[in-house]
Design a protein around this motif. Structure first.
Motif, PDB file in Angstrom:
ATOM      1  N   UNK A  15       0.770  -1.216  -0.225  1.00  0.00           N
ATOM      2  CA  UNK A  15      -0.106   0.144   0.049  1.00  0.00           C
ATOM      3  C   UNK A  15       0.760   1.173   0.183  1.00  0.00           C
ATOM      4  N   UNK A  16       1.998   1.175   0.485  1.00  0.00           N
ATOM      5  CA  UNK A  16       2.800   2.446   0.687  1.00  0.00           C
ATOM      6  C   UNK A  16       4.157   2.052   1.117  1.00  0.00           C
ATOM      7  N   UNK A  21       3.994  13.558  -2.286  1.00  0.00           N
ATOM      8  CA  UNK A  21       2.980  12.977  -3.100  1.00  0.00           C
ATOM      9  C   UNK A  21       2.347  11.404  -2.264  1.00  0.00           C
ATOM     10  N   UNK A  22       2.664  11.142  -1.164  1.00  0.00           N
ATOM     11  CA  UNK A  22       2.365   9.828  -0.555  1.00  0.00           C
ATOM     12  C   UNK A  22       1.178  10.009  -0.160  1.00  0.00           C
ATOM     13  N   UNK A  36       0.284  10.605   3.428  1.00  0.00           N
ATOM     14  CA  UNK A  36       1.165  11.811   3.837  1.00  0.00           C
ATOM     15  C   UNK A  36       2.537  11.606   3.966  1.00  0.00           C
ATOM     16  N   UNK A  37       2.752  10.816   5.088  1.00  0.00           N
ATOM     17  CA  UNK A  37       4.252  10.887   5.336  1.00  0.00           C
ATOM     18  C   UNK A  37       4.868   9.497   5.258  1.00  0.00           C
ATOM     19  N   UNK A  38       4.213   8.369   4.845  1.00  0.00           N
ATOM     20  CA  UNK A  38       4.987   7.068   4.653  1.00  0.00           C
ATOM     21  C   UNK A  38       6.013   7.056   3.923  1.00  0.00           C
ATOM     22  N   UNK A  39       6.370   7.646   2.940  1.00  0.00           N
ATOM     23  CA  UNK A  39       7.739   7.722   1.986  1.00  0.00           C
ATOM     24  C   UNK A  39       8.684   8.430   2.802  1.00  0.00           C
TER      25      UNK A  39
END
Ligand code: FES
Length: 149
Positions: free
Chosen positions: A42-43, A72-73, A76-79
């Motif tokens: 998912x991320x 762009x995640x 929001x902050x996963x990347x």
């Protein structure tokens, strides 16, 4: 005569960006090396360093982690979490003797099918030049060997 070395590369990709980029590369009929095995998540924030170690243990010669560009995640902050985790994990990899060149991190969006194809081709050639990755598999197999009674 032995077969030429064909690297196995496991790609952990986020479903919203890099997976869609890979799909675009396919539907655009862009050619890229068939050495990549995609695992869709998912991320990138969901990607545990253990996934990478397991992939190497189970036969991968290289690993790619790729997701949405910063900002762009979809979560929001996963990347950003993934990037921070990678920074720490890199040092641990060096400590355990796993060459960090075998693991790549990238941002590839859903619109970047050409970038995905190019990245995979470059990565495949880099891993090919490094040769098969055996040492970590041997180490794991030694530690997991059943005790003799
Ligand atoms: Fe793609 Fe988070 S949803 S990196």
């Amino acid at each position: 005569m032995s077969e030429p070395f064909e690297p196995k590369i496991v790609a952990f990709v986020c479903t919203y960006c890099t997976y869609a980029g890979a799909d675009l590369a396919g539907t655009s009929r862009l050619k890229y090396a068939p050495n990549i095995r995609i695992v869709r998540l998912p991320c990138t924030g969901r990607i545990s360093p253990m996934f990478i170690l397991k992939a190497l243990q189970k036969g991968a010669d290289g690993v790619l982690v790729s997701g949405c560009h910063p900002g762009d995640c979809h979560f929001t902050h996963g990347n950003f979490h993934a990037r921070r985790r990678w920074t720490v994990f890199r040092a641990l990899l060096s400590f355990t003797g796993i060459p960090v060149e075998r693991i790549k991190f990238s941002w590839i969006s859903a619109a970047e099918g050409a970038k995905f194809a190019e990245f995979v081709n470059t990565l495949t050639e880099e891993i090919r030049s490094l040769g098969p990755f055996e040492q970590y598999k041997e180490l794991i197999n030694e530690t997991e060997a059943p005790a003799s009674h």
